[in-house]
Design a protein around this motif. Structure first.
Motif, PDB file in Angstrom:
ATOM      1  N   ARG A  28       0.857  -1.189   0.135  1.00  0.00           N
ATOM      2  CA  ARG A  28      -0.146   0.086  -0.149  1.00  0.00           C
ATOM      3  C   ARG A  28       0.882   1.212  -0.036  1.00  0.00           C
ATOM      4  NH1 ARG A  28      -4.286  -1.824   4.658  1.00  0.00           N
ATOM      5  NH2 ARG A  28      -5.157  -3.703   3.385  1.00  0.00           N
ATOM      6  N   GLN A  31      -0.945   4.845   0.509  1.00  0.00           N
ATOM      7  CA  GLN A  31      -1.398   5.122   1.962  1.00  0.00           C
ATOM      8  C   GLN A  31      -0.086   5.452   2.747  1.00  0.00           C
ATOM      9  OE1 GLN A  31      -3.415   1.477   2.042  1.00  0.00           O
ATOM     10  NE2 GLN A  31      -5.341   2.584   1.738  1.00  0.00           N
ATOM     11  N   THR A  35       0.655   8.807   4.740  1.00  0.00           N
ATOM     12  CA  THR A  35       1.103   8.534   6.311  1.00  0.00           C
ATOM     13  C   THR A  35       2.092   9.415   6.388  1.00  0.00           C
ATOM     14  OG1 THR A  35       0.141   6.446   6.380  1.00  0.00           O
ATOM     15  CG2 THR A  35       1.567   6.973   8.160  1.00  0.00           C
TER      16      THR A  35
END
Length: 64
Positions: A28, A31, A35
């Motif tokens: 991922r 993501q 983050t």
């Protein structure tokens, strides 16, 4: 700047690094990037009051 403030920034960095590693290994990447970006924004939001205090201190020091 107090030592506990530096520890807070380091804690955010460690948490973001761990989350980034976990997300990248699970495939991922988008993501993980978000983050990391969120971690940078959190640290900047923590630094803004400190920078404002620094400028206020400099202004009072030079009587501006």
């Amino acid at each position: 700047m107090e030592v506990d403030f530096i520890f807070k920034i380091a804690a955010v960095g460690i948490i973001v690094a761990v989350l980034n590693t976990i997300l990248v290994r699970s495939g991922r990447e988008e993501q993980a990037m978000l983050t990391t970006l969120a971690g940078v924004i959190v640290v900047l939001m923590m630094l803004i009051p400190q920078i404002r205090d620094l400028f206020d201190e400099v202004k009072s020091l030079f009587n501006l």
